[in-house]
Motif scaffolding. Structure first.
Motif, PDB file in Angstrom:
ATOM      1  N   TYR A  28       4.488   3.642  -0.997  1.00 15.84           N
ATOM      2  CA  TYR A  28       3.596   4.750  -1.380  1.00 15.84           C
ATOM      3  C   TYR A  28       4.153   6.081  -0.882  1.00 15.84           C
ATOM      4  CZ  TYR A  28      -0.553   7.711  -1.505  1.00 15.84           C
ATOM      5  OH  TYR A  28      -1.428   8.730  -1.739  1.00 15.84           O
ATOM      6  N   ARG A  32       5.307   9.411  -3.047  1.00 19.24           N
ATOM      7  CA  ARG A  32       4.542  10.650  -2.872  1.00 19.24           C
ATOM      8  C   ARG A  32       5.414  11.837  -2.468  1.00 19.24           C
ATOM      9  NH1 ARG A  32       0.590  12.130   2.004  1.00 19.24           N
ATOM     10  NH2 ARG A  32      -0.490  13.899   1.089  1.00 19.24           N
ATOM     11  N   ASP A  40      -2.624  12.749  -2.392  1.00 18.97           N
ATOM     12  CA  ASP A  40      -3.090  11.401  -2.699  1.00 18.97           C
ATOM     13  C   ASP A  40      -3.814  11.354  -4.040  1.00 18.97           C
ATOM     14  OD1 ASP A  40      -2.077  10.513  -0.290  1.00 18.97           O
ATOM     15  OD2 ASP A  40      -3.966  10.802   0.792  1.00 18.97           O
ATOM     16  N   LEU A  44      -2.527   9.255  -7.341  1.00 15.80           N
ATOM     17  CA  LEU A  44      -3.414   8.243  -7.914  1.00 15.80           C
ATOM     18  C   LEU A  44      -3.683   8.535  -9.384  1.00 15.80           C
ATOM     19  CD1 LEU A  44      -5.177   5.741  -7.453  1.00 15.80           C
ATOM     20  CD2 LEU A  44      -7.051   7.281  -6.800  1.00 15.80           C
ATOM     21  N   LEU A  47      -0.513   7.595 -11.346  1.00 12.65           N
ATOM     22  CA  LEU A  47      -0.298   6.145 -11.417  1.00 12.65           C
ATOM     23  C   LEU A  47      -1.282   5.449 -12.338  1.00 12.65           C
ATOM     24  CD1 LEU A  47       0.471   5.334  -7.658  1.00 12.65           C
ATOM     25  CD2 LEU A  47       2.103   5.424  -9.552  1.00 12.65           C
ATOM     26  N   SER A  67      12.477   3.595  -5.676  1.00 15.03           N
ATOM     27  CA  SER A  67      11.687   2.766  -4.776  1.00 15.03           C
ATOM     28  C   SER A  67      11.940   1.284  -5.041  1.00 15.03           C
ATOM     29  CB  SER A  67      10.192   3.075  -4.932  1.00 15.03           C
ATOM     30  OG  SER A  67       9.914   4.437  -4.686  1.00 15.03           O
TER      31      SER A  67
END
Length: 339
Positions: A28, A32, A40, A44, A47, A67
């Motif tokens: 995460y 970010r 955040d 969100l 995503l 990632s």
């Protein structure tokens, strides 16, 4: 006996859950943070499908692919190192020290050197060259360490790997002076190690290799447990020692070669993660392998995140960050081994 087994199971479960949570948090954080940080709420929203075209490009095509590749490469290199250390029964063994990374690196360097400047390399060419180079180096080491009628000498295996690595590095130094500036930049970035610039196609190539070989190693954990015992004990338990060592050595080679072909010559992951895992959960490969691969994924993921933010807006190559962490730990292992 039962209390000890239950204690080991509880400890393994504790570390497994803790490492999974740490991996999720690291993933995460990796998504970010970057050249443009997201809150955040923004992340969100992106995503869940509410991002703009630019935000989706940044998160899904730039950051998430890095990632995922960091997780896959960390898992693959750490598993490869665990197998190397089991086969050689030497906690200093790793793909980097046994000539595998060096063989892959020399093959990639030769591929770049003989490449036509007017044509780009196909997606499959670098992984194939890395696998061929790594396998050639591994077979050469195995052949020099093996004597007909005897079990494979693990001490000779390690010493031969170190000697071959030194020789290949000398050849690389001779070749690097003949590269043009573009070729040198490509080779230098690969030798140091970086996952920047890769795409979902690279992840799609690497994912089945890591998953299939990882599941295979997990299913054959009993063989790996026996391999870690003395030769006489392993033979007495019915294991065909030389054949088993060759099989698992080749699996470790393929894992390492596929990972370094995409992420470059990232060192120390295959050395320190298995070592830490043994200290946490012991040498039973049913517990040892899952903890090792999680540690590898976390190490590479956090190292890539640090490389992106520590000198922002510039970027430090992944291999440099891993080496900064790994070199002191390697010295600690050496000091502990001497003690």
């Amino acid at each position: 006996m039962t209390l000890k087994r239950n204690g080991n199971s509880y400890r393994f479960s504790f570390y497994l859950i803790g490492l999974l949570l740490l991996l999720a948090g690291s993933f995460y954080l990796h998504l970010r943070t970057g050249f443009t940080d997201f809150t955040d709420g923004q992340l969100l929203r992106i995503l869940t499908g509410g991002g703009t075209a630019g935000e989706n490009l940044t998160v899904f095509d730039f950051r998430m692919v890095r990632s995922v590749l960091a997780v896959l490469i960390g898992c693959g290199l750490s598993l490869s190192g665990a197998v190397f250390q089991t086969v050689s029964r030497n906690e200093l063994a790793s793909p980097g020290l046994l000539g595998v990374n060096a063989g892959a690196g020399l093959a990639v360097m030769l591929l770049v050197y003989f490449q036509n400047e007017n044509t780009a390399l196909a997606l499959w060419e670098t992984p194939l060259a890395a696998i061929i180079g790594a396998a050639t180096a591994a077979l050469f080491i195995y052949r020099l360490s093996y004597r007909t009628g005897y079990t494979l000498s693990t001490h000779t295996l390690v010493l031969t790997g170190i000697s071959l690595t030194a020789g290949i590095h000398a050849l690389q130094m001779l070749l690097v002076v003949r590269l043009n500036p573009t070729q040198f930049h490509t080779v230098n970035t690969w030798i140091i190690g970086s996952i920047s610039g890769n795409t979902w196609l690279h992840a799609a190539l690497l994912c089945p290799v890591v998953l299939l070989l990882g599941f295979f190693l997990g299913a054959r954990y009993v063989d790996l447990n026996v391999l870690s015992l003395a030769d006489e004990t392993a033979i007495g338990l019915g294991l065909r020692l030389n054949r088993a060592r060759f099989l698992y050595l080749m699996i470790a080679v393929i894992l390492a070669a596929c990972c370094v072909s995409i992420g470059g010559n990232i060192g120390f992951v295959g050395l320190i993660c298995p070592h830490i895992a043994r200290r946490l959960v012991g040498t039973n490969h049913a517990r040892y392998l899952p903890v090792t691969l999680l540690l590898g994924a976390i190490l590479v993921l956090l190292a890539d995140w640090i490389g992106r933010v520590i000198i922002a807006p510039d970027e430090m190559l992944l291999g440099i960050v891993v080496s900064i962490v790994g070199a002191p730990y390697f010295l600690y292992i050496l000091a502990r081994t001497k003690a």
